[in-house]
Design a protein around this motif. Sequence first.
Motif, short mmCIF file in Angstrom:
data_model
loop_
_atom_site.label_atom_id
_atom_site.label_comp_id
_atom_site.label_asym_id
_atom_site.label_seq_id
_atom_site.Cartn_x
_atom_site.Cartn_y
_atom_site.Cartn_z
N THR A 70 0.84 -1.21 0.00
CA THR A 70 0.00 0.00 0.00
C THR A 70 0.87 1.25 0.00
O THR A 70 0.60 2.20 -0.75
CB THR A 70 -0.93 0.00 1.22
N ALA A 93 -10.01 -0.49 -6.22
CA ALA A 93 -9.84 -1.56 -5.23
C ALA A 93 -11.03 -2.50 -5.31
O ALA A 93 -11.99 -2.23 -6.04
CB ALA A 93 -9.71 -0.96 -3.82
N THR A 102 -8.37 2.11 2.79
CA THR A 102 -6.99 1.64 2.71
C THR A 102 -6.11 2.55 1.85
O THR A 102 -5.08 3.04 2.30
CB THR A 102 -6.94 0.20 2.15
N CYS A 103 -6.54 2.77 0.60
CA CYS A 103 -5.68 3.49 -0.34
C CYS A 103 -5.59 4.99 -0.05
O CYS A 103 -4.58 5.62 -0.36
CB CYS A 103 -6.18 3.28 -1.78
N GLY A 109 -1.86 5.29 3.33
CA GLY A 109 -2.60 5.80 2.19
C GLY A 109 -2.17 7.17 1.71
O GLY A 109 -1.22 7.78 2.23
N ASP A 159 -5.41 -1.87 -6.52
CA ASP A 159 -5.02 -2.50 -5.27
C ASP A 159 -5.74 -3.84 -5.11
O ASP A 159 -6.94 -3.94 -5.38
CB ASP A 159 -5.33 -1.59 -4.09
N THR A 188 -0.79 -3.45 -6.96
CA THR A 188 -0.27 -3.97 -5.70
C THR A 188 -1.23 -5.03 -5.19
O THR A 188 -2.39 -4.73 -4.91
CB THR A 188 -0.13 -2.85 -4.65
#
Length: 440
Positions: A70, A93, A102-103, A109, A159, A188
């Motif tokens: 991340t 995501a 999260t991102c 993030g 992600d 990722t």
Amino acid sequence: MTPRKNTKKKNALSLSNKRTNFLKNLPNSNLHCFLNRLQWLKSARPEQITPNPSNWRIWLILASRGWGKTRTGAEDIAYYALWHSNAKIAVVAPTFADARDTCVEGESGLLRTILLSCIEKWNRSLGELFLSNGTKIKLFSADQPDRLRGPQHHRAWCDELAAWEKRDAFDQLSFGLRLGADPKIIITTTPRNTEMIKDLFKRKTLDVKFTSGKTMDNKDNISPHILAQLHERYAGTRLGRQELDAEISDESEGSFWNRPQIEKLRVTTVPELTRIVIAIDPAMSKHVSSDETGIIAAAKGADGLLYVLSDWSGKYAPDAWAARAIMLYNEMNAHIIVAEVNAGGDLVENIIRQKAPHVLFKSVRAFRNKIDRALPIAALYEQGKVKHVGSLPLLEDQMCNFSPDSVFSSTKSPDRVDALVWALTELNTFSKSEPSIRFL
């Protein structure tokens, strides 16, 4: 000798002045970008630095838990966003909540990697991050691929691609990645044996730059307690090779379970059972296309192992599955009924209470996808901590067909496996939290 020394001093002073003027003349966002990048280059591992933009279009990072995926993705996007004014960037995501929590808002993030002074506005409900240089970062959910039809972007961050339910989302994103001279995607993800990951892996000699990473690569930044927990949960398992060592299992290992493994865990007798759970994954209707209701009985033995006792799953109307679950509860002299309530809400408990007012009931809600919920349970099987009592053919058929590809591509829900996961999760969690007496 003196003139030569003076010349060196003059050259050094001239170079220093040029650097100072360069920094002074940078726009505010570019200056912050430059300084942030220097800080990241100082702390990052070499494999976390964006590769030189030569012949790759996609940077595929297949890395295990705790590697720093991340942070790597956020740093790449932050650098591009601050250095390129008026850019349009997509962050995609598995769900919108994943992209936001999260991102953007997560510990690693975008809000942690971009200075607040460079942020014009963050609209968390719409998932839009506006920077002071005119760049816009837009969040998308992979489970809504149609939202990616039309928008165009200079850069994108995908992600946990291996957990996306629909491949169409990645295709639509790729079609819209056509702004600027060199649009790129950074991915990722934890490595999983999905068709999309395998297809990208095959392109690593063409337009995909591949990076792999293990959990232990980042051991200096992970709590020893967390490392010990991960090792305890996954060490010595195929899932451990995936989750800790970032290995992609071969095609024959796509399923989380296989028949030889289950056969080795089959028993005909059980020790004293200290806790018995009935788990329900309920269907709220009964017609031709309805899902089954998963009804599984499992227990914890005095030997510390978990035992799957019975599978009473089937296609039932709500009254019928409630009656079946209560009958199994009484027959097994169970301690609790656990039921997923994502679809039925309070109605699930109400149906149970109407038939058995005094039963001990616990509602559970799924916040993670089926694959993530099943991972720890599959690891318990690989460690030999779960036994099957007798034959459970329909449940075992479903287990042996349970893989990321089958879950995300099928229109049918694996309800027996879902109920199994809820039952064993309850037993495993309860055993870790139950009180004990210590003598002094």
